[in-house]
Scaffold this active site. Structure first.
Site, PDB file in Angstrom:
ATOM      1  N   HIS A 216     -30.273   6.789 -15.875  1.00  0.00           N
ATOM      2  CA  HIS A 216     -30.542   5.856 -16.967  1.00  0.00           C
ATOM      3  C   HIS A 216     -29.254   5.365 -17.618  1.00  0.00           C
ATOM      4  CE1 HIS A 216     -34.893   6.331 -16.811  1.00  0.00           C
ATOM      5  NE2 HIS A 216     -34.609   7.567 -16.417  1.00  0.00           N
TER       6      HIS A 216
ATOM      7  N   GLU B 242      -6.102  17.115 -10.347  1.00  0.00           N
ATOM      8  CA  GLU B 242      -4.798  17.741 -10.583  1.00  0.00           C
ATOM      9  C   GLU B 242      -4.200  18.182  -9.234  1.00  0.00           C
ATOM     10  OE1 GLU B 242      -4.023  21.496 -13.035  1.00  0.00           O
ATOM     11  OE2 GLU B 242      -3.612  19.954 -14.524  1.00  0.00           O
TER      12      GLU B 242
ATOM     13  N   LYS C  27       3.808  16.554 -21.922  1.00  0.00           N
ATOM     14  CA  LYS C  27       4.034  17.759 -22.741  1.00  0.00           C
ATOM     15  C   LYS C  27       5.421  17.706 -23.378  1.00  0.00           C
ATOM     16  CE  LYS C  27       1.773  21.239 -19.772  1.00  0.00           C
ATOM     17  NZ  LYS C  27       2.069  22.421 -18.965  1.00  0.00           N
TER      18      LYS C  27
ATOM     19  N   GLU D 163      -1.331  24.328 -26.632  1.00  0.00           N
ATOM     20  CA  GLU D 163      -2.697  24.300 -27.171  1.00  0.00           C
ATOM     21  C   GLU D 163      -3.235  25.718 -27.348  1.00  0.00           C
ATOM     22  OE1 GLU D 163      -1.557  22.487 -24.703  1.00  0.00           O
ATOM     23  OE2 GLU D 163      -2.413  20.455 -24.730  1.00  0.00           O
TER      24      GLU D 163
ATOM     25  N   GLY E 183      -3.862  27.602 -11.679  1.00  0.00           N
ATOM     26  CA  GLY E 183      -4.755  27.597 -12.841  1.00  0.00           C
ATOM     27  C   GLY E 183      -6.150  27.094 -12.498  1.00  0.00           C
ATOM     28  N   ARG E 184      -6.225  25.994 -11.742  1.00  0.00           N
ATOM     29  CA  ARG E 184      -7.538  25.410 -11.441  1.00  0.00           C
ATOM     30  C   ARG E 184      -8.269  26.155 -10.334  1.00  0.00           C
ATOM     31  NH1 ARG E 184      -3.171  22.443 -10.498  1.00  0.00           N
ATOM     32  NH2 ARG E 184      -2.654  21.692  -8.417  1.00  0.00           N
TER      33      ARG E 184
ATOM     34  N   LYS F 140      -2.378  31.364 -18.024  1.00  0.00           N
ATOM     35  CA  LYS F 140      -1.569  31.855 -16.902  1.00  0.00           C
ATOM     36  C   LYS F 140      -0.117  32.053 -17.343  1.00  0.00           C
ATOM     37  CE  LYS F 140       0.067  30.641 -12.319  1.00  0.00           C
ATOM     38  NZ  LYS F 140       0.004  29.745 -11.166  1.00  0.00           N
TER      39      LYS F 140
HETATM   40  O1  LIG Z   1      -3.244  28.814 -18.087  1.00  0.00           O
HETATM   41  P1  LIG Z   1      -2.127  28.036 -18.725  1.00  0.00           P
HETATM   42  O2  LIG Z   1      -0.789  28.497 -18.251  1.00  0.00           O
HETATM   43  O3  LIG Z   1      -2.247  28.071 -20.216  1.00  0.00           O
HETATM   44  O4  LIG Z   1      -2.235  26.545 -18.249  1.00  0.00           O
HETATM   45  C1  LIG Z   1      -3.374  25.773 -18.552  1.00  0.00           C
HETATM   46  C2  LIG Z   1      -3.445  24.545 -17.695  1.00  0.00           C
HETATM   47  O5  LIG Z   1      -2.291  23.751 -17.879  1.00  0.00           O
HETATM   48  C3  LIG Z   1      -1.885  23.191 -16.637  1.00  0.00           C
HETATM   49  O6  LIG Z   1      -0.729  23.838 -16.216  1.00  0.00           O
HETATM   50  C4  LIG Z   1      -1.552  21.741 -16.747  1.00  0.00           C
HETATM   51  O7  LIG Z   1      -2.569  21.008 -17.302  1.00  0.00           O
HETATM   52  C5  LIG Z   1      -3.049  23.473 -15.708  1.00  0.00           C
HETATM   53  O8  LIG Z   1      -2.705  23.466 -14.380  1.00  0.00           O
HETATM   54  C6  LIG Z   1      -3.492  24.783 -16.206  1.00  0.00           C
HETATM   55  O9  LIG Z   1      -4.767  25.119 -15.736  1.00  0.00           O
END
Ligand SMILES: O=P(O)(O)OC[C@H]1O[C@](O)(CO)[C@@H](O)[C@@H]1O
Length: 558
Positions: A398, A367, A522, A215, A281-282, A209
């Site tokens: 189990h 979240e 972060k 990452e 995002g979620r 987003k």
């Molecule tokens: O889509 P992006 O901006 O890479 O963010 C990834 C994820 O990181 C967050 O901002 C924080 O974990 C989430 O809300 C989001 O889904």
């Protein structure tokens, strides 16, 4: 308009009534015995979902008080504000319009002078056209070969939704295209996911987003190097008329709200699909973030997923409280968390294909509602945000069901099952799916009604062992069933839980759409990176424990 002040739920008459009712001992055996209409009265349909609430620890009085709580905390008003595009995400000053992503083309929604429905369908059309090209083989890599593997690079909402839905809809996959997903910054993730792939037939979707997530950008760079190194060593880079740039253009597309940053990364803006800051995002599986899924299942099936979500949105908006399933499920969660002391909530899909559904729900619910302040900045007045967890049945049976059946903690559980299996198999003359469903029915029954000491004795059990073999019962479950796990039904499940989460958030006065709690970690990771790399001053600035841990790492690394 932003939002009305949150109501303190604990000051409402409904809260006082619920506190009283929480003192009454639950008695599912008695309630069912005395009330032949209980199962019927507490069962509702939403879309294709049959939702049986009757094995929850509620009476008509409790349910009535919960519905009053919703009224007294303004759930309906805030729902309507959200659906209309008001800025209910107060701390980020944003509208919250994931429901607009699944509005049909002829719907009407203008927010701040912008025709949201037209915007959504414009992007959807571009995603669909791209997916069709990949699916048909018209989209080729630099060597002219068709794409066989799509790798989605994203994390959090840019990973969990797509991977969950990709796994859930396996029977609908394109037979010649596999999707893989890289999310973790642990280099093992990229290394193992890329292993065995042919760069010439691999397409990457960088899904972020913000296009600023460490990452995702790190993994995207790793994948770009892997692609270019692989093509170069196969002598294929020359096939790209424009060299590396052309190779990246043929093998990388992006999904983001930050299209300028996409261009900076070197991805052709023509190969980028946008969305909007009003999609959390979620809550973004049904935006362009779902592009990998569209490639896998095709536009038509993805359209069915959107239609399923929309059906539940309409239900949440229009169904009266007495039949409004997401509303009632959200209120039940408040009941268990704030009145009966439950700290966690299990989600137990009796469908192997939903094996990533609990993980997906963890981000959606935790979240969203793992917050200690309300949308006006004041502290919450009740416990919020239970821990969601789960595994597919019967694996969980189990492993951890022992604790759900006989442990000292109350764990409300949602059981999800389908009448028709994705892969019908028989063992001799036994239908294995029927055996599976028998377990689903048995578990919810055992949890509700338990087994008394007399029943245990009647089986001839030695007296000393009787206590260990007693099941108290009164362990609450909700059963959710549907005819089959289709794209539409998956969409319905996702939208259902989105609105459950929303309902809880409003009762608590929480902004369920921000996520400031992920920021500190972060920020500190960035500050720590030089220390980990050997910068003595940066290391010195750390606390004693962190210094020692970093020192341990530096001493032991190979
Ligand atoms: O889509 P992006 O901006 O890479 O963010 C990834 C994820 O990181 C967050 O901002 C924080 O974990 C989430 O809300 C989001 O889904």
């Amino acid at each position: 308009m932003t939002a009305a002040q949150p109501v303190d739920p604990t000051t409402t008459a409904a809260w006082a009534r619920l506190t009283e009712l929480a003192g009454l001992a639950p008695d599912l055996r008695g309630w069912f015995a005395q009330d032949p209409g209980r199962a019927d009265r507490f069962t509702h349909d939403v879309g294709d979902l049959r939702v049986d609430l009757s094995k929850n620890l509620v009476t008509d009085d409790v349910l009535a008080a919960l519905l009053e709580l919703a009224e007294q905390t303004g759930v309906a008003a805030r729902r309507d504000a959200m659906l209309a595009g008001e800025r209910v995400n107060v701390t980020e000053d944003r509208a919250v319009l994931h429901t607009a992503l699944r509005l049909p083309r002829d719907a009407d929604l203008v927010v701040d002078g912008q025709d949201v429905v037209a915007d959504v369908h414009e992007v959807l059309g571009r995603v669909y056209a791209f997916a069709e090209k990949v699916r048909s083989g018209e989209w080729t890599g630099v060597t002219g070969e068709r794409i066989r593997t799509v790798v989605n690079i994203g994390i959090g909402g840019s990973d969990l939704g797509p991977v969950m839905a990709y796994e859930a809809l396996a029977p609908y996959h394109h037979p010649e295209i596999e999707c893989r997903f890289i999310s973790n910054i642990d280099p093992t993730d990229a290394a193992t996911t890329l292993a065995g792939l042919d760069p010439a037939t691999t397409l990457f979707i960088v899904a972020s987003k913000t296009f600023g997530t460490l990452e995702t950008l790190t993994n995207a760079r790793l994948c770009r190097s892997w692609l270019l190194d692989g093509l170069r060593s196969a002598g294929a880079l020359g096939a790209a008329a424009g060299g590396e740039g052309d190779a990246v253009a043929r093998h990388f597309v992006a999904v983001s709200t930050a299209l300028d940053k996409v261009a900076d990364f070197g991805i052709d803006p023509d190969n980028a699909f946008g969305f909007w800051d009003w999609v959390g995002g979620r809550y973004s599986l049904d935006s362009a973030i779902g592009t990998s899924l569209v490639v896998a299942i095709g536009p038509e099936r993805f359209g069915e997923l959107l239609a399923g979500m929309h059906a539940v949105d309409v239900h949440f908006r229009d169904a009266p409280p007495e039949r409004n399933v997401p509303l009632q499920l959200g209120l039940l969660n408040v009941w268990y968390g704030d009145f009966l002391g439950a700290a966690t909530h299990a989600v137990l899909p009796y469908a192997q294909l939903l094996h990533r559904f609990p993980a997906y729900l963890q981000q959606l619910t935790m979240e969203s509602n793992g917050k200690g302040v309300r949308w006006d900045g004041s502290p919450v007045t009740a416990g919020t945000g239970e821990v969601f967890w789960g595994e597919p049945g019967t694996n969980g049976q189990h492993a951890f069901y022992q604790l759900i059946h006989q442990g000292t903690r109350l764990i409300p559980a949602d059981f999800i099952a389908f009448a028709n299996p994705a892969y019908p198999l028989v063992d001799g003359d036994v239908d294995v799916h029927e055996m599976f469903l028998a377990n689903f029915f048995a578990q919810t029954r055992a949890l509700a009604f338990g087994k008394t000491a007399d029943e245990v004795r009647a089986e001839g059990t030695a007296e000393a062992v009787v206590p260990a073999r007693v099941f108290s019962g009164n362990r609450p479950t909700t059963s959710i069933m549907a005819p089959a796990l289709t794209p539409s039904v998956l969409g319905q499940l996702v939208a259902l839980y989105e609105h459950v989460t929303f309902t809880q958030g409003v009762v608590w006065g929480i902004d369920s759409f921000d996520q400031w709690g992920v920021e500190l970690g972060k920020q500190l990771a960035q500050e720590l990176t030089p220390a980990v790399g050997g910068d003595a001053d940066a290391l010195e600035a750390q606390d004693a424990s962190t210094r020692a841990l970093v020192a341990y790492y530096r001493e032991h690394r190979a």
